[in-house]
Motif scaffolding. Structure first.
Motif, PDB file in Angstrom:
ATOM      1  N   LYS A 102       0.817  -1.212   0.000  1.00 57.95           N
ATOM      2  CA  LYS A 102       0.000   0.000   0.000  1.00 57.95           C
ATOM      3  C   LYS A 102       0.852   1.263   0.000  1.00 57.95           C
ATOM      4  O   LYS A 102       0.525   2.254  -0.665  1.00 57.95           O
ATOM      5  CB  LYS A 102      -0.915  -0.012   1.225  1.00 57.95           C
ATOM      6  N   ILE A 103       1.933   1.239   0.746  1.00 59.15           N
ATOM      7  CA  ILE A 103       2.794   2.433   0.794  1.00 59.15           C
ATOM      8  C   ILE A 103       3.369   2.717  -0.583  1.00 59.15           C
ATOM      9  O   ILE A 103       3.384   3.871  -1.052  1.00 59.15           O
ATOM     10  CB  ILE A 103       3.915   2.233   1.834  1.00 59.15           C
ATOM     11  N   PHE A 104       3.850   1.676  -1.255  1.00 59.40           N
ATOM     12  CA  PHE A 104       4.399   1.859  -2.605  1.00 59.40           C
ATOM     13  C   PHE A 104       3.313   2.366  -3.557  1.00 59.40           C
ATOM     14  O   PHE A 104       3.564   3.267  -4.375  1.00 59.40           O
ATOM     15  CB  PHE A 104       4.960   0.527  -3.102  1.00 59.40           C
ATOM     16  N   THR A 105       2.098   1.834  -3.444  1.00 53.41           N
ATOM     17  CA  THR A 105       1.010   2.253  -4.335  1.00 53.41           C
ATOM     18  C   THR A 105       0.670   3.721  -4.123  1.00 53.41           C
ATOM     19  O   THR A 105       0.496   4.485  -5.093  1.00 53.41           O
ATOM     20  CB  THR A 105      -0.234   1.378  -4.090  1.00 53.41           C
ATOM     21  N   ASN A 106       0.580   4.123  -2.846  1.00 53.08           N
ATOM     22  CA  ASN A 106       0.178   5.510  -2.566  1.00 53.08           C
ATOM     23  C   ASN A 106       1.267   6.515  -2.884  1.00 53.08           C
ATOM     24  O   ASN A 106       0.979   7.646  -3.285  1.00 53.08           O
ATOM     25  CB  ASN A 106      -0.224   5.643  -1.097  1.00 53.08           C
ATOM     26  N   THR A 107       2.524   6.123  -2.731  1.00 51.40           N
ATOM     27  CA  THR A 107       3.612   7.091  -2.899  1.00 51.40           C
ATOM     28  C   THR A 107       4.287   7.042  -4.263  1.00 51.40           C
ATOM     29  O   THR A 107       4.928   8.018  -4.661  1.00 51.40           O
ATOM     30  CB  THR A 107       4.680   6.860  -1.815  1.00 51.40           C
ATOM     31  N   LYS A 108       4.154   5.922  -4.980  1.00 48.86           N
ATOM     32  CA  LYS A 108       4.872   5.790  -6.242  1.00 48.86           C
ATOM     33  C   LYS A 108       3.956   5.604  -7.454  1.00 48.86           C
ATOM     34  O   LYS A 108       4.232   6.157  -8.517  1.00 48.86           O
ATOM     35  CB  LYS A 108       5.842   4.603  -6.180  1.00 48.86           C
ATOM     36  N   VAL A 109       2.876   4.860  -7.293  1.00 49.64           N
ATOM     37  CA  VAL A 109       2.021   4.529  -8.444  1.00 49.64           C
ATOM     38  C   VAL A 109       0.974   5.610  -8.675  1.00 49.64           C
ATOM     39  O   VAL A 109       0.850   6.159  -9.787  1.00 49.64           O
ATOM     40  CB  VAL A 109       1.359   3.150  -8.247  1.00 49.64           C
ATOM     41  N   LYS A 110       0.190   5.935  -7.641  1.00 46.75           N
ATOM     42  CA  LYS A 110      -0.899   6.897  -7.810  1.00 46.75           C
ATOM     43  C   LYS A 110      -0.406   8.275  -8.269  1.00 46.75           C
ATOM     44  O   LYS A 110      -1.038   8.884  -9.148  1.00 46.75           O
ATOM     45  CB  LYS A 110      -1.686   7.025  -6.506  1.00 46.75           C
ATOM     46  N   PRO A 111       0.687   8.789  -7.714  1.00 48.38           N
ATOM     47  CA  PRO A 111       1.138  10.114  -8.199  1.00 48.38           C
ATOM     48  C   PRO A 111       1.455  10.140  -9.690  1.00 48.38           C
ATOM     49  O   PRO A 111       1.192  11.155 -10.362  1.00 48.38           O
ATOM     50  CB  PRO A 111       2.387  10.378  -7.348  1.00 48.38           C
ATOM     51  N   GLN A 112       2.002   9.047 -10.219  1.00 43.98           N
ATOM     52  CA  GLN A 112       2.321   9.048 -11.653  1.00 43.98           C
ATOM     53  C   GLN A 112       1.041   9.068 -12.498  1.00 43.98           C
ATOM     54  O   GLN A 112       0.973   9.758 -13.513  1.00 43.98           O
ATOM     55  CB  GLN A 112       3.180   7.822 -11.999  1.00 43.98           C
ATOM     56  N   PHE A 113       0.002   8.319 -12.090  1.00 40.41           N
ATOM     57  CA  PHE A 113      -1.272   8.355 -12.817  1.00 40.41           C
ATOM     58  C   PHE A 113      -1.940   9.727 -12.696  1.00 40.41           C
ATOM     59  O   PHE A 113      -2.473  10.266 -13.662  1.00 40.41           O
ATOM     60  CB  PHE A 113      -2.213   7.263 -12.281  1.00 40.41           C
ATOM     61  N   GLN A 114      -1.920  10.297 -11.488  1.00 41.14           N
ATOM     62  CA  GLN A 114      -2.567  11.595 -11.281  1.00 41.14           C
ATOM     63  C   GLN A 114      -1.878  12.695 -12.079  1.00 41.14           C
ATOM     64  O   GLN A 114      -2.535  13.616 -12.571  1.00 41.14           O
ATOM     65  CB  GLN A 114      -2.582  11.917  -9.789  1.00 41.14           C
ATOM     66  N   GLU A 115      -0.603  12.594 -12.204  1.00 42.41           N
ATOM     67  CA  GLU A 115       0.120  13.582 -13.008  1.00 42.41           C
ATOM     68  C   GLU A 115      -0.292  13.497 -14.473  1.00 42.41           C
ATOM     69  O   GLU A 115      -0.400  14.517 -15.172  1.00 42.41           O
ATOM     70  CB  GLU A 115       1.631  13.338 -12.861  1.00 42.41           C
ATOM     71  N   ILE A 116      -0.535  12.311 -14.949  1.00 38.17           N
ATOM     72  CA  ILE A 116      -0.942  12.138 -16.348  1.00 38.17           C
ATOM     73  C   ILE A 116      -2.380  12.602 -16.560  1.00 38.17           C
ATOM     74  O   ILE A 116      -2.701  13.281 -17.546  1.00 38.17           O
ATOM     75  CB  ILE A 116      -0.822  10.646 -16.730  1.00 38.17           C
ATOM     76  N   LEU A 117      -3.275  12.255 -15.639  1.00 34.57           N
ATOM     77  CA  LEU A 117      -4.700  12.532 -15.845  1.00 34.57           C
ATOM     78  C   LEU A 117      -5.040  14.010 -15.604  1.00 34.57           C
ATOM     79  O   LEU A 117      -5.942  14.557 -16.264  1.00 34.57           O
ATOM     80  CB  LEU A 117      -5.537  11.636 -14.910  1.00 34.57           C
ATOM     81  N   ARG A 118      -4.408  14.648 -14.630  1.00 35.94           N
ATOM     82  CA  ARG A 118      -4.605  16.082 -14.372  1.00 35.94           C
ATOM     83  C   ARG A 118      -6.089  16.453 -14.321  1.00 35.94           C
ATOM     84  O   ARG A 118      -6.599  17.223 -15.126  1.00 35.94           O
ATOM     85  CB  ARG A 118      -3.907  16.932 -15.438  1.00 35.94           C
ATOM     86  N   LEU A 119      -6.800  15.922 -13.367  1.00 35.09           N
ATOM     87  CA  LEU A 119      -8.222  16.230 -13.186  1.00 35.09           C
ATOM     88  C   LEU A 119      -8.361  17.555 -12.446  1.00 35.09           C
ATOM     89  O   LEU A 119      -7.879  17.726 -11.337  1.00 35.09           O
ATOM     90  CB  LEU A 119      -8.908  15.118 -12.379  1.00 35.09           C
ATOM     91  N   SER A 120      -9.018  18.478 -13.091  1.00 37.43           N
ATOM     92  CA  SER A 120      -9.282  19.767 -12.434  1.00 37.43           C
ATOM     93  C   SER A 120     -10.475  20.423 -13.110  1.00 37.43           C
ATOM     94  O   SER A 120     -10.779  20.158 -14.275  1.00 37.43           O
ATOM     95  CB  SER A 120      -8.052  20.690 -12.504  1.00 37.43           C
ATOM     96  N   GLU A 121     -11.185  21.291 -12.380  1.00 41.23           N
ATOM     97  CA  GLU A 121     -12.360  21.964 -12.918  1.00 41.23           C
ATOM     98  C   GLU A 121     -12.004  22.946 -14.027  1.00 41.23           C
ATOM     99  O   GLU A 121     -12.836  23.309 -14.847  1.00 41.23           O
ATOM    100  CB  GLU A 121     -13.096  22.701 -11.781  1.00 41.23           C
ATOM    101  N   GLU A 122     -10.752  23.389 -14.050  1.00 45.69           N
ATOM    102  CA  GLU A 122     -10.373  24.364 -15.069  1.00 45.69           C
ATOM    103  C   GLU A 122     -10.263  23.734 -16.449  1.00 45.69           C
ATOM    104  O   GLU A 122     -10.504  24.387 -17.463  1.00 45.69           O
ATOM    105  CB  GLU A 122      -9.037  25.015 -14.679  1.00 45.69           C
ATOM    106  N   ASN A 123      -9.867  22.472 -16.494  1.00 48.14           N
ATOM    107  CA  ASN A 123      -9.677  21.806 -17.776  1.00 48.14           C
ATOM    108  C   ASN A 123     -10.987  21.153 -18.216  1.00 48.14           C
ATOM    109  O   ASN A 123     -11.194  19.958 -18.046  1.00 48.14           O
ATOM    110  CB  ASN A 123      -8.573  20.745 -17.680  1.00 48.14           C
ATOM    111  N   VAL A 124     -11.872  21.947 -18.755  1.00 44.23           N
ATOM    112  CA  VAL A 124     -13.159  21.417 -19.205  1.00 44.23           C
ATOM    113  C   VAL A 124     -13.234  21.361 -20.715  1.00 44.23           C
ATOM    114  O   VAL A 124     -14.212  20.896 -21.275  1.00 44.23           O
ATOM    115  CB  VAL A 124     -14.323  22.285 -18.648  1.00 44.23           C
ATOM    116  N   ASP A 125     -12.233  21.864 -21.396  1.00 42.38           N
ATOM    117  CA  ASP A 125     -12.234  21.859 -22.847  1.00 42.38           C
ATOM    118  C   ASP A 125     -11.460  20.638 -23.345  1.00 42.38           C
ATOM    119  O   ASP A 125     -10.355  20.362 -22.882  1.00 42.38           O
ATOM    120  CB  ASP A 125     -11.593  23.143 -23.385  1.00 42.38           C
ATOM    121  N   ALA A 126     -12.056  19.946 -24.276  1.00 42.93           N
ATOM    122  CA  ALA A 126     -11.405  18.735 -24.787  1.00 42.93           C
ATOM    123  C   ALA A 126     -10.085  19.039 -25.459  1.00 42.93           C
ATOM    124  O   ALA A 126      -9.217  18.181 -25.579  1.00 42.93           O
ATOM    125  CB  ALA A 126     -12.332  18.015 -25.764  1.00 42.93           C
ATOM    126  N   THR A 127      -9.912  20.268 -25.924  1.00 37.01           N
ATOM    127  CA  THR A 127      -8.677  20.624 -26.619  1.00 37.01           C
ATOM    128  C   THR A 127      -7.603  21.105 -25.662  1.00 37.01           C
ATOM    129  O   THR A 127      -6.501  21.431 -26.081  1.00 37.01           O
ATOM    130  CB  THR A 127      -8.967  21.731 -27.646  1.00 37.01           C
TER     131      THR A 127
END
Length: 1179
Positions: free
Chosen positions: A834-859
């Motif tokens: 779990k420690i490896f997943t929370n500190t190493k795996v999830k941050p890399q996915f979150q950096e790629i996905l970049r979910l935020s309310e500001e990015n609502v345009d598909a472009t």
């Protein structure tokens, strides 16, 4: 015949047959006999009286002018003619004698093409016994006077010279010489046994002129039959089995064939070539009282040469040659040939007997065995008897020798002594080898002549002349002699033991094979072991393998390589899969006991060949398991690439059991070896990743999902050894010393391994060691970081980014690919913790996905949200742990994705894939309903529309209680939404409920809601709503409840079709008509009552046809055909041919109707997708 080694599995039929000669002589031949026609005693008057001038040389190794001239002279001497032309038959005989087999074959072929077949060549090349590898001198070669070197090598499955593979051993000269030596040893043993038998006969004839008791009994008692000959036994077995099959005794036939498994009961030629098949048993029984012609009265003669080519003895002065003269000439020629062979054999046996007699005299001089008592004459006779008893290396007590010694000593004493006193006993003594003292026997005080005494004892009915009698009469008194006796007797015992009990012989065979001094006998015993049971089952194979391992431990690697491995190699292509399975399993079982060079070369090549070529799944499965064992003993780094190719080959096997064995045994063993080589992170895993990337590049227009699954499953099996490498190369490894009690490991800490070899505790060494390493591992990640931890840094900085990039390139609509990668990431995160997943795996996915309310345009960079990264992150990473904070994180991620995709008008495929993957697990149904309720109450109509469409995916997997409590209320809420688009979005979900739910209350609520959409005046002009309803009816109508279809769907489709006739907008009218056509096409597969057919279905079709007449004549033709068939069915019902229901698609049964309908379908010019849906069942 003396006792000899007999292989019960390699008996040649031709060695047991009785051959018929042209002159009517019936000559028997046994495996130990000499050339054809020779009697038991080679020194009989018949042999001696043959003219010596007819000798033909059989000792030459090449044809010569001298040989030909001698043959010519022999023929001329009989005929008295001066003709010098050599007959073809003489040339053929010389070629066969000198082993010019290919030249003889070419001569045979040319004679056949000329229509002049030669019987000698025909018989030779049609007899498979002439090419058997196991026999040193083939029977046909014995006929032709060939020496020990006359045999040709041939594979066990080849029957004639036509299919010989002379290049098979061309690359192995040593094997050729070894086989030559083996053949010479076999011939030498056979010759010694024959000489021993002849010498015993001569000795018996010299000592006593009384015939053997067995022959006297046979002559005096006609009811006692001669022992059955092998050929007769095989013929009778064939006839009995044929009788059982013809009369439906199939079980008895199976049992009979199993107990006589050395014979093929489907082919008469297996009994003996060139032997006519006798009548069946029934005919033999019916004709047993009739006088049948004796085989001695019939002669088969084949004439294959012209008269001009015969010798002078066969050429007549008449212009026309009579067939009888030609026949007599051939008979004379054949007899001359046989006479020469007999004389040569006689001379060679006489020389060998002289040599043996000289050896016996030398043994007499060297061996002296003092007797306890006796006169000088008695001493001499006892010595002679003891010499005869110790002919077999002094290891046996021969009861025959004891009896003869008694007789001789008794007679000698009676002649040499004075009249004895009545109270003085006489003793005869014989000291057995290695005994402490002589064995004494009481002798009566009688005066009997030796001849009378011996004649009297002959009535004791002892059978010491046969093979078994010879063994019984000799008692072994040392370990070596016991082994020799077992080596001789076991080949005769095994075939007579029931198949179900033969495994009881395994200890005896193995012990003898281990301790026997003769390599040839050991090879024969191991051959018997591997051929002990025709089709061994699992338990029998395990017993044989256990014996092989015990043998290997006892004898060492050199003998295992020389004696056991050849047995495996011989059976690698056996016709029975159980025998090939035994070979595959034995390769793995013997791997620890073989030389390392053999393990990585010969054995590895054998297994690789079987993996690529064997057709039986269970054999390839055993091969894969044995390869895994081999991988644990290979230390040659050059074999890495070969092992990698075999791993890919086994992963791509079509059999699931082979693939499972690959994951359970081969991949863990191969990974352990690559870890030792340091190639796991540098070569093995990168090679698989590069193949996945190459596959994705090639599959832009069509991905090979099977190969992707193959490579990804291999990567998944490599996760445990990868984690073990990370633990064993960590900075804290040197501190991992167990002191006190070991920490505990949670039961759910690791995923369940596919096999013990994939258990991290097994790889590390023990569960205690793993617990200690895990404790230090978590502490290192939390407090000290990954500095200097190269193996973990490789996973974080190279493996994870490459995997995330691959995930973004796969097709999100492929549920198989999404599921495979999701399982891979889930197993990776659970293994690394779990420690490896929370500190190493999830941050890399979150950096790629970049979910935020500001990015609502598909472009603006949200293209990644439409890819497979979203469902794999949601289902493979966020579901690894099921605590409250983990579930909240998953809910929040799905809500954010749904909101972002809806507001940006992006495709919803990634969100749908997430819902499908999570919806397969009932544990996540409540969580998904929570996410959808968030969309139901969202302020944006776009998000509410998305939520309504997601309900359609969720309804099929959710139980009816949740549907009633959570789904239907949410849909009714959305159906009252101020936005018409939101209300329309609920229609597919309502349709799915009608298709899957059985509760009447729920169905009524949904029915009322759909009726409000159709009957409420505010929706009369809602074109998109009508389109959605018709589309939903066509999809769910065939699978919905019949009452709902009859009372609701069909009437409303009729109304919509009627209303569409009055539609003023041409585009809307075409859209509605197209949807109606697809709906009616789907519903035509259902049962429709006559009332509904007349009142709704036919009127609706007519309305639709009216629309298609203006816009699509092609569709109008199909509709007209459908209407015609429906009307015909209705008329037939009215006449009286009542049918409960009908199917439009099944009603087109007339040839004319089908031809017309298909021709009209071919004229359609609409899209292929629309045509494909004409008769497709909607779901």
């Amino acid at each position: 015949m003396a006792a000899g080694s007999v292989n019960p599995f390699n008996l040649s039929d031709s060695e047991e047959e009785t051959e018929r000669r042209p002159d009517g002589a019936d000559i028997e031949r046994s495996p130990g006999d000499g050339p054809q026609g020779q009697t038991t005693n080679p020194f009989s008057p018949q042999a001696d009286s043959e003219p010596a001038v007819l000798l033909l040389s059989s000792s030459r190794t090449s044809p010569s002018v001298e040989g030909i001239s001698v043959a010519t002279a022999a023929v001329a001497a009989v005929g008295g003619n001066a003709e010098t032309r050599v007959p073809v038959d003489v040339i053929a005989a010389q070629l066969l004698r000198d082993q010019y087999i290919l030249t003889a074959l070419e001569l045979h072929t040319e004679l056949l093409e000329a229509g002049r077949e030669l019987p000698r060549l025909r018989d030779y090349f049609s007899n498979p016994g002439n090419f058997e590898r196991q026999s040193g001198t083939p029977p046909a070669c014995k006929e032709q006077g060939l020496g020990p070197g006359g045999a040709l090598n041939r594979a066990g499955s080849i029957s004639t010279l036509d299919s010989l593979d002379f290049a098979r051993y061309s690359d192995d000269g040593n094997r050729e010489s070894d086989e030559r030596v083996a053949v010479l040893e076999f011939e030498l043993r056979k010759a010694k046994e024959t000489i021993q038998a002849l010498r015993a006969n001569l000795t018996q004839a010299a000592e006593c002129e009384v015939p053997s008791q067995e022959r006297k009994n046979f002559k005096s008692s006609p009811e006692i039959q001669e022992p059955i000959r092998p050929l007769e036994k095989r013929a009778l077995n064939f006839l009995v089995n044929e009788y059982l099959l013809k009369n439906e005794y199939k079980l008895s036939s199976i049992t009979f064939s199993d107990e006589n498994d050395d014979q093929d009961y489907e082919l008469w030629d297996d009994v003996g070539l060139n032997i006519p098949k006798p009548p069946d048993l029934l005919q033999l029984y019916r004709n047993c009282g009739n006088s049948l012609p004796s085989p001695r009265e019939t002669v088969d003669v084949a004439v294959g040469v012209e008269a001009g080519e015969l010798g002078g003895n066969c050429i007549s002065q008449q212009p026309l040659q009579k067939p009888e003269t030609i026949q007599q000439a051939e008979v004379v020629e054949e007899l001359e040939y046989q006479i020469s062979l007999l004389n040569n054999e006689k001379q060679s046996l006489a020389e060998q007997i002289k040599k043996l007699q000289s050896e016996i005299q030398e043994l007499k001089r060297n061996v002296s065995t003092p007797l306890a008592a006796g006169t000088e004459t008695g001493q001499s006779q006892a010595d002679s008897a003891e010499d005869r008893a110790s002919l077999d290396n002094g290891q046996y007590l021969d009861i025959r020798g004891v009896t003869e010694a008694e007789e001789v000593k008794n007679s000698s004493t009676a002649r040499a002594s004075a009249p004895p006193a009545p109270s003085t006993p006489h003793h005869a003594t014989l000291k057995p080898p290695d005994s402490k003292g002589p064995v004494q026997f009481d002798q009566p005080n009688r005066k009997l002549s030796p001849a009378f005494h011996q004649a009297l004892l002959s009535f004791c009915r002892m059978s010491a002349d046969s093979r078994l009698g010879s063994e019984v009469s000799r008692i072994a008194d040392s370990e070596e002699s016991v082994m020799l006796m077992l080596g001789r007797c076991l080949p005769h015992i095994v075939p007579n033991v029931l198949l179900a009990k033969r495994e009881e012989l395994i200890p005896l065979i193995l012990c003898t094979a281990c301790l026997h001094p003769e390599p040839k006998e050991r090879d024969q015993l191991l051959h018997i072991l591997f051929n002990l049971i025709k089709r061994p089952d699992d338990e029998q194979r395990q017993m044989i393998l256990t014996g092989c391992v015990a043998f290997a431990r006892h004898v060492g690697p050199t003998r295992v390589e020389a004696e056991l491995l050849p047995q495996c190699w011989e059976q690698i292509n056996h016709k029975y899969p159980e025998r090939r399975l035994l070979v595959a399993e034995s390769c793995g079982a013997l791997a620890p006991y073989l030389p390392k060079e053999i393990r990585s070369s010969l054995v590895l090549s054998m297994l690789q060949q079987m993996l690529a070529e064997d057709k039986a799944d269970m054999v390839r499965e055993a091969v894969v398991k044995s390869l895994g064992i081999i991988m644990a003993y290979i230390d040659d780094p050059d074999k890495y690439s070969q092992g990698f190719e075999m791993m890919l080959l086994s992963l791509g096997d079509p059999s699931e059991r082979v693939v499972n064995a690959t994951h359970q045994v081969f991949i863990p063993a191969f990974a352990a070896w690559t870890t030792e080589l340091g190639n796991l992170q540098s070569q093995l895993i990168p090679s698989l990743l590069s193949r996945i990337e190459k596959l994705l590049k090639q599959g832009e227009h069509g991905l090979d999902e099977h190969k992707l699954h193959m490579f990804l499953s291999a990567l998944q099996s490599l996760i445990p050894p990868l984690f073990a490498v990370v633990l064993q190369n960590a900075p804290f490894t040197s501190r991992a010393k167990l002191q006190g009690e070991a920490p505990t490991i949670e039961v759910t800490r690791f995923p369940r391994p596919a096999s013990p070899l994939q258990d991290v505790a097994t790889i590390v060494g023990s569960r205690e060691q793993l617990a200690l390493l895990l404790q230090l591992y978590d502490h290192q990640l939390l407090h000290e970081g990954t500095t200097g931890w190269d193996s973990l840094l490789w996973v974080v900085n190279q493996l994870l980014p490459q995997l995330i990039e691959i995930v973004g390139r796969i097709n999100v609509t492929s549920s198989t690919c999404v599921h495979e990668f999701s399982r891979f990431f889930w197993r990776l995160c659970r293994t690394f913790g779990k420690i490896f997943t929370n500190t190493k795996v999830k941050p890399q996915f979150q950096e790629i996905l970049r979910l935020s309310e500001e990015n609502v345009d598909a472009t603006a960079g949200n293209g990644i949200l439409t890819k497979a990264t979203v469902p794999i992150y949601a289902t493979g990473v966020l579901t690894c742990y099921n605590q409250e904070e983990d579930r909240k994180l998953l809910v929040g991620f799905l809500e954010d994705v749904m909101t972002t995709l809806s507001l940006s008008h992006a495709p919803l495929d990634s969100l749908k894939a997430s819902f499908v993957e999570l919806g397969a697990n009932p544990a996540y149904h409540e969580l998904l309903l929570t996410v959808l309720w968030y969309g139901v109450v969202h302020t944006s109509a776009l998000v509410r529309c998305t939520s309504a469409r997601m309900f359609e995916l969720l309804v099929k997997g959710v139980n009816e209680t949740l549907v009633a409590q959570r789904v239907v209320p949410a849909l009714i809420t959305l159906s009252s939404d101020p936005e018409i688009s939101v209300r329309i979005s609920t229609i597919p979900a309502f349709g799915t409920i009608m298709e899957t739910v059985t509760q009447k209350e729920l169905l009524e609520r949904v029915k009322m809601q759909l009726a409000s959409f159709l009957e409420d005046p505010q929706y009369q002009d809602q074109h998109s709503l009508h389109m959605e309803i018709i589309k939903t009816f066509g999809r769910v109508g065939p699978n919905a409840e019949p009452r709902f279809r009859d009372e609701f769907v069909l009437p409303h489709l009729h109304k919509l079709a009627l209303g569409n006739n009055m539609q003023t907008s041409e585009n809307k009218r075409i859209d509605i008509a197209t949807q109606l056509f697809e709906a009616y096409s789907a519903l035509s597969c259902c049962f429709i009552s006559e009332d509904l057919m007349v009142n709704h279905f036919l009127p609706g079709l007519r309305c639709l046809r009216a629309d298609m007449e203006h816009f699509s004549p092609e569709h109008e033709v199909i509709l007209s055909s459908m209407i015609k068939e429906c009307e015909l069915k209705v008329e037939n019902k009215a006449v009286g041919e009542a049918q409960g229901s009908m199917s439009i698609a099944a009603s087109l049964v007339g040839e004319d109707a089908k031809t017309k309908f298909l021709s009209k379908m071919g004229q359609l010019t609409t899209s292929g997708a629309m045509l494909a849906n004409v008769f497709q069942r909607k779901k």
